[in-house]
Design a protein around this motif. Structure first.
Motif, PDB file in Angstrom:
ATOM      1  N   TYR A   1       0.864  -1.186   0.000  1.00 11.95           N
ATOM      2  CA  TYR A   1       0.000   0.000   0.000  1.00 11.95           C
ATOM      3  C   TYR A   1       0.898   1.232   0.000  1.00 11.95           C
ATOM      4  N   ASN A   2       0.764   2.064  -1.023  1.00 11.01           N
ATOM      5  CA  ASN A   2       1.596   3.251  -1.168  1.00 11.01           C
ATOM      6  C   ASN A   2       0.712   4.496  -1.237  1.00 11.01           C
TER       7      ASN A   2
ATOM      8  N   HIS B   1      -1.470   3.853  -4.385  1.00 13.91           N
ATOM      9  CA  HIS B   1      -1.055   2.823  -5.345  1.00 13.91           C
ATOM     10  C   HIS B   1      -1.049   1.506  -4.579  1.00 13.91           C
ATOM     11  N   LEU B   2      -2.024   0.663  -4.880  1.00 16.14           N
ATOM     12  CA  LEU B   2      -2.167  -0.622  -4.204  1.00 16.14           C
ATOM     13  C   LEU B   2      -1.814  -1.732  -5.189  1.00 16.14           C
ATOM     14  N   LYS B   3      -0.915  -2.644  -4.775  1.00 15.54           N
ATOM     15  CA  LYS B   3      -0.498  -3.694  -5.693  1.00 15.54           C
ATOM     16  C   LYS B   3      -0.085  -4.955  -4.941  1.00 15.54           C
ATOM     17  N   GLY B   4      -0.179  -6.057  -5.646  1.00 15.14           N
ATOM     18  CA  GLY B   4       0.346  -7.324  -5.161  1.00 15.14           C
ATOM     19  C   GLY B   4       1.487  -7.759  -6.056  1.00 15.14           C
ATOM     20  N   TYR B   5       2.356  -8.640  -5.538  1.00 19.03           N
ATOM     21  CA  TYR B   5       3.490  -9.037  -6.347  1.00 19.03           C
ATOM     22  C   TYR B   5       3.993 -10.429  -5.983  1.00 19.03           C
ATOM     23  N   TYR B   6       4.786 -10.961  -6.880  1.00 22.34           N
ATOM     24  CA  TYR B   6       5.482 -12.228  -6.694  1.00 22.34           C
ATOM     25  C   TYR B   6       6.969 -11.977  -6.902  1.00 22.34           C
ATOM     26  N   GLN B   7       7.800 -12.478  -5.972  1.00 19.35           N
ATOM     27  CA  GLN B   7       9.243 -12.284  -6.072  1.00 19.35           C
ATOM     28  C   GLN B   7       9.970 -13.604  -5.817  1.00 19.35           C
TER      29      GLN B   7
ATOM     30  N   THR C   1      22.691 -17.743   0.393  1.00 17.87           N
ATOM     31  CA  THR C   1      22.709 -17.530   1.834  1.00 17.87           C
ATOM     32  C   THR C   1      23.991 -16.834   2.273  1.00 17.87           C
ATOM     33  N   GLY C   2      23.871 -15.991   3.309  1.00 25.02           N
ATOM     34  CA  GLY C   2      25.033 -15.294   3.843  1.00 25.02           C
ATOM     35  C   GLY C   2      25.211 -13.896   3.289  1.00 25.02           C
ATOM     36  N   GLN C   3      24.386 -13.506   2.310  1.00 28.07           N
ATOM     37  CA  GLN C   3      24.441 -12.172   1.745  1.00 28.07           C
ATOM     38  C   GLN C   3      23.140 -11.451   2.038  1.00 28.07           C
ATOM     39  N   ALA C   4      23.161 -10.121   1.877  1.00 29.62           N
ATOM     40  CA  ALA C   4      21.941  -9.349   2.065  1.00 29.62           C
ATOM     41  C   ALA C   4      20.887  -9.809   1.065  1.00 29.62           C
ATOM     42  N   ASP C   5      19.632  -9.975   1.530  1.00 28.34           N
ATOM     43  CA  ASP C   5      18.581 -10.490   0.661  1.00 28.34           C
ATOM     44  C   ASP C   5      18.369  -9.602  -0.550  1.00 28.34           C
ATOM     45  N   SER C   6      18.282 -10.222  -1.730  1.00 31.86           N
ATOM     46  CA  SER C   6      17.971  -9.536  -2.979  1.00 31.86           C
ATOM     47  C   SER C   6      16.851 -10.296  -3.669  1.00 31.86           C
ATOM     48  N   TRP C   7      15.756  -9.592  -4.005  1.00 35.94           N
ATOM     49  CA  TRP C   7      14.578 -10.210  -4.596  1.00 35.94           C
ATOM     50  C   TRP C   7      14.201  -9.482  -5.882  1.00 35.94           C
ATOM     51  N   LEU C   8      13.705 -10.237  -6.859  1.00 42.32           N
ATOM     52  CA  LEU C   8      13.224  -9.675  -8.118  1.00 42.32           C
ATOM     53  C   LEU C   8      11.876 -10.292  -8.424  1.00 42.32           C
ATOM     54  N   GLY C   9      10.929  -9.461  -8.937  1.00 43.59           N
ATOM     55  CA  GLY C   9       9.618 -10.012  -9.220  1.00 43.59           C
ATOM     56  C   GLY C   9       8.755  -9.091 -10.065  1.00 43.59           C
ATOM     57  N   ILE C  10       7.509  -9.493 -10.214  1.00 42.31           N
ATOM     58  CA  ILE C  10       6.523  -8.741 -10.988  1.00 42.31           C
ATOM     59  C   ILE C  10       5.400  -8.288 -10.066  1.00 42.31           C
ATOM     60  N   SER C  11       4.690  -7.234 -10.457  1.00 45.50           N
ATOM     61  CA  SER C  11       3.620  -6.694  -9.634  1.00 45.50           C
ATOM     62  C   SER C  11       2.441  -6.294 -10.516  1.00 45.50           C
ATOM     63  N   ALA C  12       1.262  -6.222  -9.906  1.00 42.71           N
ATOM     64  CA  ALA C  12       0.049  -5.779 -10.590  1.00 42.71           C
ATOM     65  C   ALA C  12      -0.883  -5.144  -9.564  1.00 42.71           C
ATOM     66  N   GLY C  13      -1.559  -4.075  -9.943  1.00 44.59           N
ATOM     67  CA  GLY C  13      -2.468  -3.392  -9.032  1.00 44.59           C
ATOM     68  C   GLY C  13      -3.164  -2.235  -9.717  1.00 44.59           C
ATOM     69  N   TYR C  14      -3.488  -1.201  -8.939  1.00 45.52           N
ATOM     70  CA  TYR C  14      -4.153  -0.041  -9.509  1.00 45.52           C
ATOM     71  C   TYR C  14      -3.668   1.230  -8.824  1.00 45.52           C
ATOM     72  N   VAL C  15      -3.855   2.362  -9.524  1.00 43.15           N
ATOM     73  CA  VAL C  15      -3.523   3.687  -9.018  1.00 43.15           C
ATOM     74  C   VAL C  15      -4.801   4.503  -8.944  1.00 43.15           C
ATOM     75  N   ASP C  16      -4.979   5.190  -7.820  1.00 41.38           N
ATOM     76  CA  ASP C  16      -6.190   5.988  -7.598  1.00 41.38           C
ATOM     77  C   ASP C  16      -5.782   7.355  -7.061  1.00 41.38           C
ATOM     78  N   THR C  17      -6.294   8.434  -7.658  1.00 41.68           N
ATOM     79  CA  THR C  17      -6.030   9.792  -7.176  1.00 41.68           C
ATOM     80  C   THR C  17      -7.349  10.473  -6.854  1.00 41.68           C
ATOM     81  N   LYS C  18      -7.300  11.403  -5.923  1.00 39.16           N
ATOM     82  CA  LYS C  18      -8.522  12.103  -5.501  1.00 39.16           C
ATOM     83  C   LYS C  18      -9.095  12.943  -6.630  1.00 39.16           C
ATOM     84  N   ARG C  19      -8.214  13.641  -7.346  1.00 38.87           N
ATOM     85  CA  ARG C  19      -8.652  14.444  -8.484  1.00 38.87           C
ATOM     86  C   ARG C  19      -7.994  13.919  -9.745  1.00 38.87           C
ATOM     87  N   SER C  20      -8.613  14.198 -10.870  1.00 38.89           N
ATOM     88  CA  SER C  20      -8.138  13.689 -12.135  1.00 38.89           C
ATOM     89  C   SER C  20      -6.746  14.222 -12.465  1.00 38.89           C
TER      90      SER C  20
END
Length: 337
Positions: free
Chosen positions: A241-242, A262-268, A274-293
């Protein structure tokens, strides 16, 4: 104005309650373990990236012999004022060895809740000596009751225990911990533990978004569900949720304030080992909503790519609006919770 106040309240919560907002349910490390019970509470834990690599590990007995030989020399030379409860033994790629002991008072001053819980759950004795095989990325942890058990640890050959793991074959790929118990006839398998840990994590972050050609601040809350590792692929699903705010700056003032989400879900899937800082890559889908056009409909579908590296998140989202026109959202966030 009401929307702006709500946005500022979210921002205040993100900075004020970082401890309450993060919940992690996992108590499992990514590395695998061969757990060997000797006698009573005395144990040896051999830890590496995968059980199948530990099954072919050939330096366990030679490094164990070197460690207890160096330890015996140090004790005979009165190198320690008392028997250390914690010892680190490092073996470099060049074969150099270094023994570092933590005296009891110094060790007791360092409190680690997770470590203490683990000691209680596994009923570990007080002495904890660790051999770090740096070139092989393997650790051997010896948990012993007292100095009288040094001979037991020294004379117990570990290679037959690792051979038991090797005999398991492909079945070992489904396990994270292989438990063995020393008997008069060698080693017997005890209750192997499968890699069935599911991790739930909640994070919050702050950052900036480029909405088309207009920059704006963004605050984010994200939920991750990491599935059990399949030994070859570690993956997770999540939701984000953004909240952002668009505005024009004219004559020293902010005008035409417009809030949006901007609300979205994703898969990564995980990129690194192991032993390194986590790095993830994936795709996302959702929608964008603004109060005014903003040239968009009230709600527009958006999809794109997302990448997370440690506490940093980068994403690029595409919003098709028809007539061969489209919007792009580029977002950077830093997780603070």
């Amino acid at each position: 104005m009401k929307s702006i106040n709500s946005f500022m309240c979210l921002l205040f919560i993100a900075f004020t309650f970082p401890v309450l907002a993060q919940q992690k349910t996992s108590f499992s490390a990514d590395q695998d373990t061969v757990l060997i019970r000797l006698q009573g509470r005395n144990q040896v834990h051999i830890i590496g990236n995968r059980l199948r690599t530990l099954a072919t590990y050939e330096r366990a007995d030679s490094l164990k012999a070197s460690f207890f030989s160096d330890l015996d020399k140090s004790l005979q030379n009165n190198a320690f004022p008392e028997l250390p409860k914690r010892i680190h033994y490092f073996v470099s790629p060049e074969g150099k060895r270094r023994l570092k002991a933590e005296i009891n008072e110094e060790f007791a001053a360092k409190f680690d809740l997770g470590y203490e819980k683990n000691r209680m759950n596994l009923d570990l004795p007080p002495l904890h000596y660790t051999i770090y095989d740096l070139p092989e990325n393997v650790e051997m942890h010896f948990f012993l009751e007292d100095s009288a058990t040094f001979e037991l640890a020294t004379t117990t050959m570990l290679s037959p225990a690792l051979q038991k793991v090797k005999n398991e074959g492909k079945k070992a790929n489904l396990l994270s911990t292989y438990r063995l118990e020393k008997t008069g006839f060698g080693f017997e398998r005890r209750n192997p533990k499968k890699t069935n840990v599911v991790t739930l994590e909640f994070n919050g972050g702050l950052g900036a978004m480029l909405f088309g050609s207009q920059p704006c601040p963004v605050i984010s809350y994200e939920l991750y569900l990491t599935l059990p590792s399949s030994r070859f692929l570690k993956q997770r699903f999540g939701g984000s949720y953004n909240a952002f705010i668009l505005t024009d700056f004219k004559d020293g003032k902010f005008e035409n304030l417009n809030t949006g989400t901007h609300l979205k879900g994703y898969y990564q899937f995980k990129l690194n080992s192991t032993g390194q800082a986590d790095s993830w890559l994936g795709i996302s889908a959702g929608y964008v909503d603004t109060k005014r056009s903003t040239g968009l409909k009230r709600k527009e579908l958006a999809w794109g790519l997302t990448c997370t590296q440690s506490r940093n998140n980068f994403s690029a989202d595409f919003i098709p609006v028809g007539n061969k026109e489209s919007y792009f959202l580029f977002t950077y966030k830093r997780f603070i919770l």
